[in-house]
Scaffold this motif. Structure first.
Motif, PDB file in Angstrom:
ATOM      1  N   GLY A   1       0.788  -1.226   0.000  1.00  0.00           N
ATOM      2  CA  GLY A   1       0.000   0.000   0.000  1.00  0.00           C
ATOM      3  C   GLY A   1       0.820   1.275   0.000  1.00  0.00           C
ATOM      4  N   SER A   2       2.130   1.185   0.102  1.00  0.00           N
ATOM      5  CA  SER A   2       2.989   2.375   0.045  1.00  0.00           C
ATOM      6  C   SER A   2       3.239   2.750  -1.412  1.00  0.00           C
ATOM      7  CB  SER A   2       4.336   2.094   0.721  1.00  0.00           C
ATOM      8  OG  SER A   2       4.158   1.852   2.091  1.00  0.00           O
ATOM      9  N   HIS A   3       3.448   4.044  -1.649  1.00  0.00           N
ATOM     10  CA  HIS A   3       3.923   4.445  -2.970  1.00  0.00           C
ATOM     11  C   HIS A   3       5.428   4.622  -2.876  1.00  0.00           C
ATOM     12  CE1 HIS A   3       2.985   8.447  -1.161  1.00  0.00           C
ATOM     13  NE2 HIS A   3       3.988   8.863  -1.875  1.00  0.00           N
ATOM     14  N   GLY A   4       6.108   4.669  -4.004  1.00  0.00           N
ATOM     15  CA  GLY A   4       7.554   4.711  -3.921  1.00  0.00           C
ATOM     16  C   GLY A   4       8.224   5.095  -5.212  1.00  0.00           C
ATOM     17  N   ALA A   5       9.546   4.979  -5.180  1.00  0.00           N
ATOM     18  CA  ALA A   5      10.379   5.280  -6.337  1.00  0.00           C
ATOM     19  C   ALA A   5      11.715   4.590  -6.147  1.00  0.00           C
ATOM     20  CB  ALA A   5      10.578   6.787  -6.467  1.00  0.00           C
ATOM     21  N   PHE A   6      12.375   4.346  -7.264  1.00  0.00           N
ATOM     22  CA  PHE A   6      13.749   3.859  -7.190  1.00  0.00           C
ATOM     23  C   PHE A   6      14.533   4.379  -8.384  1.00  0.00           C
ATOM     24  CE2 PHE A   6      11.768   0.517  -9.663  1.00  0.00           C
ATOM     25  CZ  PHE A   6      12.754   0.035 -10.520  1.00  0.00           C
ATOM     26  N   ALA A   7      15.842   4.463  -8.214  1.00  0.00           N
ATOM     27  CA  ALA A   7      16.744   4.914  -9.268  1.00  0.00           C
ATOM     28  C   ALA A   7      18.006   4.067  -9.225  1.00  0.00           C
ATOM     29  CB  ALA A   7      17.092   6.389  -9.093  1.00  0.00           C
ATOM     30  N   THR A   8      18.534   3.754 -10.392  1.00  0.00           N
ATOM     31  CA  THR A   8      19.758   2.977 -10.496  1.00  0.00           C
ATOM     32  C   THR A   8      20.944   3.923 -10.366  1.00  0.00           C
ATOM     33  OG1 THR A   8      18.637   1.404 -11.928  1.00  0.00           O
ATOM     34  CG2 THR A   8      21.031   1.348 -11.938  1.00  0.00           C
ATOM     35  N   ALA A   9      21.875   3.565  -9.487  1.00  0.00           N
ATOM     36  CA  ALA A   9      23.077   4.366  -9.278  1.00  0.00           C
ATOM     37  C   ALA A   9      24.248   3.832 -10.089  1.00  0.00           C
ATOM     38  CB  ALA A   9      23.442   4.382  -7.792  1.00  0.00           C
ATOM     39  N   ALA A  10      24.304   2.525 -10.300  1.00  0.00           N
ATOM     40  CA  ALA A  10      25.392   1.896 -11.048  1.00  0.00           C
ATOM     41  C   ALA A  10      24.853   0.628 -11.698  1.00  0.00           C
ATOM     42  CB  ALA A  10      26.548   1.548 -10.108  1.00  0.00           C
ATOM     43  N   GLY A  11      25.407   0.267 -12.837  1.00  0.00           N
ATOM     44  CA  GLY A  11      24.962  -0.923 -13.531  1.00  0.00           C
ATOM     45  C   GLY A  11      23.614  -0.703 -14.188  1.00  0.00           C
ATOM     46  N   ARG A  12      22.895  -1.795 -14.385  1.00  0.00           N
ATOM     47  CA  ARG A  12      21.579  -1.736 -15.009  1.00  0.00           C
ATOM     48  C   ARG A  12      20.644  -2.705 -14.291  1.00  0.00           C
ATOM     49  NH1 ARG A  12      20.123  -2.724 -21.233  1.00  0.00           N
ATOM     50  NH2 ARG A  12      22.355  -2.870 -21.301  1.00  0.00           N
ATOM     51  N   LEU A  13      19.431  -2.258 -14.031  1.00  0.00           N
ATOM     52  CA  LEU A  13      18.386  -3.106 -13.478  1.00  0.00           C
ATOM     53  C   LEU A  13      17.253  -3.225 -14.486  1.00  0.00           C
ATOM     54  CD1 LEU A  13      18.209  -1.801  -9.815  1.00  0.00           C
ATOM     55  CD2 LEU A  13      19.169  -3.973 -10.608  1.00  0.00           C
ATOM     56  N   THR A  14      16.587  -4.355 -14.445  1.00  0.00           N
ATOM     57  CA  THR A  14      15.397  -4.583 -15.259  1.00  0.00           C
ATOM     58  C   THR A  14      14.204  -4.619 -14.317  1.00  0.00           C
ATOM     59  OG1 THR A  14      16.647  -5.881 -16.855  1.00  0.00           O
ATOM     60  CG2 THR A  14      14.255  -6.181 -16.838  1.00  0.00           C
ATOM     61  N   GLU A  15      13.165  -3.888 -14.677  1.00  0.00           N
ATOM     62  CA  GLU A  15      11.914  -3.954 -13.925  1.00  0.00           C
ATOM     63  C   GLU A  15      10.848  -4.533 -14.836  1.00  0.00           C
ATOM     64  OE1 GLU A  15       8.678  -1.273 -11.531  1.00  0.00           O
ATOM     65  OE2 GLU A  15       9.403  -0.583 -13.484  1.00  0.00           O
ATOM     66  N   GLN A  16      10.194  -5.589 -14.367  1.00  0.00           N
ATOM     67  CA  GLN A  16       9.009  -6.117 -15.024  1.00  0.00           C
ATOM     68  C   GLN A  16       7.837  -5.793 -14.110  1.00  0.00           C
ATOM     69  OE1 GLN A  16      10.171 -10.232 -15.459  1.00  0.00           O
ATOM     70  NE2 GLN A  16      10.965  -9.857 -17.511  1.00  0.00           N
ATOM     71  N   SER A  17       6.798  -5.199 -14.689  1.00  0.00           N
ATOM     72  CA  SER A  17       5.656  -4.784 -13.869  1.00  0.00           C
ATOM     73  C   SER A  17       4.357  -5.107 -14.589  1.00  0.00           C
ATOM     74  CB  SER A  17       5.741  -3.284 -13.570  1.00  0.00           C
ATOM     75  OG  SER A  17       5.676  -2.533 -14.763  1.00  0.00           O
ATOM     76  N   LEU A  18       3.278  -4.944 -13.847  1.00  0.00           N
ATOM     77  CA  LEU A  18       1.937  -5.172 -14.383  1.00  0.00           C
ATOM     78  C   LEU A  18       1.248  -3.829 -14.554  1.00  0.00           C
ATOM     79  CD1 LEU A  18       0.865  -8.179 -12.133  1.00  0.00           C
ATOM     80  CD2 LEU A  18       1.892  -8.230 -14.426  1.00  0.00           C
ATOM     81  N   ALA A  19       0.751  -3.565 -15.734  1.00  0.00           N
ATOM     82  CA  ALA A  19       0.041  -2.324 -16.020  1.00  0.00           C
ATOM     83  C   ALA A  19      -1.438  -2.515 -15.716  1.00  0.00           C
ATOM     84  CB  ALA A  19       0.250  -1.921 -17.468  1.00  0.00           C
ATOM     85  N   ALA A  20      -1.714  -2.932 -14.500  1.00  0.00           N
ATOM     86  CA  ALA A  20      -3.091  -3.141 -14.052  1.00  0.00           C
ATOM     87  C   ALA A  20      -3.107  -2.986 -12.544  1.00  0.00           C
ATOM     88  CB  ALA A  20      -3.574  -4.534 -14.430  1.00  0.00           C
ATOM     89  N   GLN A  21      -4.138  -2.335 -12.020  1.00  0.00           N
ATOM     90  CA  GLN A  21      -4.266  -2.228 -10.581  1.00  0.00           C
ATOM     91  C   GLN A  21      -4.948  -3.489 -10.069  1.00  0.00           C
ATOM     92  OE1 GLN A  21      -5.618   1.514  -9.083  1.00  0.00           O
ATOM     93  NE2 GLN A  21      -6.313   0.615  -7.171  1.00  0.00           N
ATOM     94  N   LEU A  22      -4.241  -4.200  -9.204  1.00  0.00           N
ATOM     95  CA  LEU A  22      -4.775  -5.446  -8.656  1.00  0.00           C
ATOM     96  C   LEU A  22      -5.448  -5.187  -7.325  1.00  0.00           C
ATOM     97  CD1 LEU A  22      -1.751  -7.804  -9.323  1.00  0.00           C
ATOM     98  CD2 LEU A  22      -3.718  -7.357 -10.781  1.00  0.00           C
ATOM     99  N   PRO A  23      -6.457  -5.963  -6.991  1.00  0.00           N
ATOM    100  CA  PRO A  23      -7.009  -5.855  -5.639  1.00  0.00           C
ATOM    101  C   PRO A  23      -5.928  -6.243  -4.643  1.00  0.00           C
ATOM    102  CG  PRO A  23      -7.879  -7.785  -6.779  1.00  0.00           C
ATOM    103  CD  PRO A  23      -7.060  -7.032  -7.773  1.00  0.00           C
ATOM    104  N   THR A  24      -5.892  -5.576  -3.516  1.00  0.00           N
ATOM    105  CA  THR A  24      -4.818  -5.843  -2.557  1.00  0.00           C
ATOM    106  C   THR A  24      -5.168  -6.931  -1.555  1.00  0.00           C
ATOM    107  OG1 THR A  24      -5.616  -4.050  -1.154  1.00  0.00           O
ATOM    108  CG2 THR A  24      -3.854  -3.523  -2.713  1.00  0.00           C
TER     109      THR A  24
END
Length: 179
Positions: free
Chosen positions: A78-101
């Motif tokens: 239930g928290s909102h957030g953010a992240f940023a890559t400082a070094a290297g590379r990260l892959t994010e896979q996400s769902l473009a749908a709001q799921l019931p919690t």
């Protein structure tokens, strides 16, 4: 009947509480702090982290990712957030749908809900309170380092498994388990 201002605004818009944009700005600025990023001990076997002081009472972390490591599918309780890559590379896979919690343990996902982003040094993203994703370092030989910030501080994280279009709730981790 009147309500206090904070009762009528979403959490991200309440005075004195960091917005998603402010969390992303913090993550990007912190990811650009080369001495801080260099201070993180890196382990070739598992992720490492340092707890940070974030803006407005948010929870923040500097995280090191050895090659091939990741989070698995999860949400942020239930928290909102953010992240940023400082070094290297990260892959994010996400769902473009709001799921019931709550109230489910197995969902069949519709076609077209999958999203994937590559986030290299300095790149980041913010997300809302119902965001389900996994983050990983796909590199075979290089560590990645990132900065993460959440508001309100994470009460829990739900962990999921995924097989094709089926998402299954596997575990709920409470904040006491990682603090």
């Amino acid at each position: 009947m009147s309500f206090p201002v904070s009762a009528s605004l979403p959490v991200s818009a309440r005075p004195g509480r960091p917005t998603e944009a402010e969390l992303l700005d913090f993550a990007r600025r912190t990811a650009a702090d080369a001495p801080l990023v260099a201070s993180l001990p890196l382990d070739p076997e598992g992720r490492t982290w340092i707890r940070l002081e974030g803006p407005g009472g948010c929870e923040a972390w500097l995280i090191g990712w050895p090659p091939g490591t990741g989070t698995g599918w999860h949400d942020h309780g239930g928290s909102h957030g953010a992240f940023a890559t400082a070094a290297g590379r990260l892959t994010e896979q996400s769902l473009a749908a709001q799921l019931p919690t709550e109230g489910w343990t197995l969902l069949e996902l519709a076609d077209g809900v999958d999203r994937e982003r590559q986030l290299e040094g300095g790149k980041g993203r913010a997300f809302g309170p119902h965001h389900v994703h996994q983050v990983f370092n796909a590199s075979a030989d290089a560590h990645a380092v990132s900065v993460h910030a959440y508001y309100p501080p994470l009460p829990m994280m739900r962990r999921y498994s995924r097989a094709g279009q089926v998402l299954r709730l596997e575990q709920v981790e409470w904040a006491e388990e990682w603090r």
